[in-house]
Scaffold this motif. Structure first.
Motif, PDB file in Angstrom:
ATOM      1  N   LYS A  31       0.735  -1.018  -0.043  1.00 16.85           N
ATOM      2  CA  LYS A  31       0.236   0.089  -0.024  1.00 16.85           C
ATOM      3  C   LYS A  31       0.711   1.341  -0.160  1.00 16.85           C
ATOM      4  O   LYS A  31       1.859   1.001   0.404  1.00 16.85           O
ATOM      5  N   PRO A  32       0.385   2.378  -0.602  1.00 16.37           N
ATOM      6  CA  PRO A  32       1.029   3.608  -0.355  1.00 16.37           C
ATOM      7  C   PRO A  32       1.362   4.048   0.840  1.00 16.37           C
ATOM      8  O   PRO A  32       0.435   3.740   1.941  1.00 16.37           O
ATOM      9  N   ASP A  33       2.547   4.805   1.088  1.00 15.92           N
ATOM     10  CA  ASP A  33       2.919   5.303   2.541  1.00 15.92           C
ATOM     11  C   ASP A  33       2.494   6.991   2.259  1.00 15.92           C
ATOM     12  O   ASP A  33       3.218   7.828   2.071  1.00 15.92           O
ATOM     13  N   LEU A  34       1.000   7.196   2.911  1.00 19.72           N
ATOM     14  CA  LEU A  34       0.559   8.497   2.685  1.00 19.72           C
ATOM     15  C   LEU A  34       1.284   9.596   3.422  1.00 19.72           C
ATOM     16  O   LEU A  34       1.433  10.506   3.071  1.00 19.72           O
ATOM     17  N   LEU A  35       1.999   8.961   4.694  1.00 16.01           N
ATOM     18  CA  LEU A  35       2.870   9.985   5.513  1.00 16.01           C
ATOM     19  C   LEU A  35       4.036  10.140   4.899  1.00 16.01           C
ATOM     20  O   LEU A  35       4.298  11.357   5.093  1.00 16.01           O
ATOM     21  N   LEU A  36       4.742   9.395   4.389  1.00 14.87           N
ATOM     22  CA  LEU A  36       5.746   9.820   3.560  1.00 14.87           C
ATOM     23  C   LEU A  36       5.681  10.667   2.365  1.00 14.87           C
ATOM     24  O   LEU A  36       6.104  11.703   2.324  1.00 14.87           O
ATOM     25  N   ILE A  37       4.531  10.472   1.632  1.00 13.01           N
ATOM     26  CA  ILE A  37       4.092  11.402   0.576  1.00 13.01           C
ATOM     27  C   ILE A  37       3.719  12.898   1.188  1.00 13.01           C
ATOM     28  O   ILE A  37       4.211  13.698   0.562  1.00 13.01           O
ATOM     29  N   PHE A  38       2.979  12.885   2.154  1.00  9.30           N
ATOM     30  CA  PHE A  38       2.681  14.169   2.700  1.00  9.30           C
ATOM     31  C   PHE A  38       4.040  14.734   3.283  1.00  9.30           C
ATOM     32  O   PHE A  38       4.383  16.051   3.260  1.00  9.30           O
ATOM     33  N   THR A  39       5.005  14.063   3.919  1.00 13.67           N
ATOM     34  CA  THR A  39       6.263  14.527   4.431  1.00 13.67           C
ATOM     35  C   THR A  39       7.090  15.215   3.510  1.00 13.67           C
ATOM     36  O   THR A  39       7.726  16.240   3.628  1.00 13.67           O
ATOM     37  N   VAL A  40       7.277  14.486   2.237  1.00 15.30           N
ATOM     38  CA  VAL A  40       8.197  14.951   1.095  1.00 15.30           C
ATOM     39  C   VAL A  40       7.409  16.211   0.405  1.00 15.30           C
ATOM     40  O   VAL A  40       8.243  17.070  -0.146  1.00 15.30           O
ATOM     41  N   SER A  41       6.020  16.116   0.415  1.00 11.68           N
ATOM     42  CA  SER A  41       5.389  17.309  -0.203  1.00 11.68           C
ATOM     43  C   SER A  41       5.687  18.599   0.577  1.00 11.68           C
ATOM     44  O   SER A  41       5.945  19.372   0.135  1.00 11.68           O
ATOM     45  N   THR A  74      10.309   6.825  12.480  1.00 15.28           N
ATOM     46  CA  THR A  74      10.546   8.231  12.690  1.00 15.28           C
ATOM     47  C   THR A  74      11.773   8.541  12.178  1.00 15.28           C
ATOM     48  O   THR A  74      11.944   9.594  11.724  1.00 15.28           O
ATOM     49  N   LEU A  75      12.890   7.716  12.321  1.00 12.44           N
ATOM     50  CA  LEU A  75      13.957   8.270  11.738  1.00 12.44           C
ATOM     51  C   LEU A  75      14.346   8.419  10.160  1.00 12.44           C
ATOM     52  O   LEU A  75      14.657   9.250   9.818  1.00 12.44           O
ATOM     53  N   SER A  76      13.519   7.369   9.644  1.00 15.51           N
ATOM     54  CA  SER A  76      13.451   7.407   8.003  1.00 15.51           C
ATOM     55  C   SER A  76      12.451   8.626   7.587  1.00 15.51           C
ATOM     56  O   SER A  76      13.155   9.338   6.692  1.00 15.51           O
ATOM     57  N   LYS A  77      11.481   9.066   8.388  1.00 13.25           N
ATOM     58  CA  LYS A  77      10.764  10.094   7.746  1.00 13.25           C
ATOM     59  C   LYS A  77      11.392  11.451   8.187  1.00 13.25           C
ATOM     60  O   LYS A  77      11.403  12.326   7.235  1.00 13.25           O
ATOM     61  N   MET A  78      12.299  11.436   9.156  1.00 17.19           N
ATOM     62  CA  MET A  78      12.707  12.559   9.395  1.00 17.19           C
ATOM     63  C   MET A  78      14.002  12.928   8.556  1.00 17.19           C
ATOM     64  O   MET A  78      14.218  14.041   7.868  1.00 17.19           O
ATOM     65  N   VAL A 105      12.431   8.977  -5.822  1.00 14.35           N
ATOM     66  CA  VAL A 105      13.756   9.079  -5.085  1.00 14.35           C
ATOM     67  C   VAL A 105      13.401   8.841  -3.574  1.00 14.35           C
ATOM     68  O   VAL A 105      14.163   7.885  -3.006  1.00 14.35           O
ATOM     69  N   ALA A 106      12.604   9.523  -3.137  1.00 14.13           N
ATOM     70  CA  ALA A 106      12.243   9.485  -1.737  1.00 14.13           C
ATOM     71  C   ALA A 106      11.800   8.063  -1.394  1.00 14.13           C
ATOM     72  O   ALA A 106      12.255   7.530  -0.136  1.00 14.13           O
ATOM     73  N   SER A 107      10.766   7.469  -2.233  1.00 11.46           N
ATOM     74  CA  SER A 107      10.327   6.038  -1.678  1.00 11.46           C
ATOM     75  C   SER A 107      11.717   5.150  -1.769  1.00 11.46           C
ATOM     76  O   SER A 107      11.815   4.104  -0.813  1.00 11.46           O
ATOM     77  N   LEU A 108      12.729   5.382  -2.760  1.00 11.61           N
ATOM     78  CA  LEU A 108      13.638   4.238  -2.700  1.00 11.61           C
ATOM     79  C   LEU A 108      14.482   4.582  -1.507  1.00 11.61           C
ATOM     80  O   LEU A 108      15.116   3.478  -1.072  1.00 11.61           O
ATOM     81  N   LEU A 109      14.799   5.773  -1.165  1.00 11.74           N
ATOM     82  CA  LEU A 109      15.722   6.207  -0.045  1.00 11.74           C
ATOM     83  C   LEU A 109      15.189   5.752   1.297  1.00 11.74           C
ATOM     84  O   LEU A 109      16.025   5.233   2.120  1.00 11.74           O
ATOM     85  N   ASN A 110      14.049   5.897   1.396  1.00 11.98           N
ATOM     86  CA  ASN A 110      13.100   5.465   2.731  1.00 11.98           C
ATOM     87  C   ASN A 110      13.247   3.987   2.867  1.00 11.98           C
ATOM     88  O   ASN A 110      13.506   3.654   3.964  1.00 11.98           O
ATOM     89  N   SER A 111      13.180   3.382   1.704  1.00  7.14           N
ATOM     90  CA  SER A 111      13.195   1.936   1.894  1.00  7.14           C
ATOM     91  C   SER A 111      14.770   1.456   1.912  1.00  7.14           C
ATOM     92  O   SER A 111      14.708   0.576   2.911  1.00  7.14           O
ATOM     93  N   ALA A 112      15.507   1.929   1.394  1.00  7.49           N
ATOM     94  CA  ALA A 112      16.822   1.578   1.574  1.00  7.49           C
ATOM     95  C   ALA A 112      17.516   1.681   3.004  1.00  7.49           C
ATOM     96  O   ALA A 112      18.042   1.029   3.757  1.00  7.49           O
ATOM     97  N   LEU A 113      16.890   3.141   3.579  1.00  5.63           N
ATOM     98  CA  LEU A 113      17.524   3.378   4.925  1.00  5.63           C
ATOM     99  C   LEU A 113      16.549   2.679   5.894  1.00  5.63           C
ATOM    100  O   LEU A 113      17.334   2.151   6.989  1.00  5.63           O
ATOM    101  N   MET A 114      15.395   2.159   5.851  1.00  5.09           N
ATOM    102  CA  MET A 114      14.708   1.336   6.865  1.00  5.09           C
ATOM    103  C   MET A 114      15.275   0.001   6.687  1.00  5.09           C
ATOM    104  O   MET A 114      15.537  -0.776   7.816  1.00  5.09           O
ATOM    105  N   LEU A 115      15.465  -0.665   5.508  1.00  6.95           N
ATOM    106  CA  LEU A 115      16.315  -1.827   5.351  1.00  6.95           C
ATOM    107  C   LEU A 115      17.813  -1.862   6.060  1.00  6.95           C
ATOM    108  O   LEU A 115      18.176  -2.807   6.934  1.00  6.95           O
ATOM    109  N   ALA A 116      18.505  -0.850   5.745  1.00  5.78           N
ATOM    110  CA  ALA A 116      19.800  -0.682   6.396  1.00  5.78           C
ATOM    111  C   ALA A 116      19.624  -0.710   7.879  1.00  5.78           C
ATOM    112  O   ALA A 116      20.496  -1.334   8.592  1.00  5.78           O
TER     113      ALA A 116
END
Length: 161
Positions: A31-41, A74-78, A105-116
């Protein structure tokens, strides 16, 4: 003060949509991460200070609601909010491709950061399985949902100026 109230209410509404309605309408796993989308916007339109605050608040609520490793959202969205906010002065805010490219770009970075972060904490993660099974389909949803969310945030931000 009214601006802060609108932002808090927006985060709460998006969290409720993401946690209750979207799983019923879309695949349960992706599903989409609406909170990530809102943060980026908010980062692209309002700057890094607001985006970091929104990233902290939305990530904290998502951590509390999800029951996963506490602090990872929290860390990834900040971090993503800060990076999106750095581009605020350098982008043409009305362009329709801005939210789509930024979300890619943000979705890829967010996913990579969370996996890392999960790998750093000792969890064994199948990176290729995660990319093909959950991250790439979620990325497509994020890009699709980014346009209406960005347009809404853009209208709100114009009222605040």
């Amino acid at each position: 003060m009214k601006q802060v109230g609108v932002l808090v209410l927006s985060v709460l509404v998006l969290l409720l949509l993401q946690a209750t309605i979207l799983p019923q309408l879309l695949s349960a796993a992706v599903k989409p991460d609406l909170l990530l989308i809102f943060t980026v916007s908010c980062g692209l339109l309002c700057g890094r200070e607001k985006a970091v605050g929104i990233g902290f608040f939305s990530g904290l609520l998502q951590d509390l609601a999800s029951g996963n490793i506490f602090g990872i959202h929290t860390l990834s969205k900040m971090a993503i909010g800060y990076l999106a906010g750095l581009a605020e002065q350098k982008v043409f805010k009305e362009h329709i491709f801005l939210p789509m490219a930024a979300m890619l770009v943000a979705s890829l970075l967010n996913s990579a950061l969370m996996l890392a972060l999960m790998t750093f904490l000792g969890y064994r993660i199948g990176w290729s399985a995660a990319m093909s099974g959950e991250i790439l389909p979620s990325l497509l949803y994020n890009v699709l949902f980014s346009v209406p969310v960005h347009q809404t945030v853009y209208r709100l931000a114009k009222r605040w100026d």
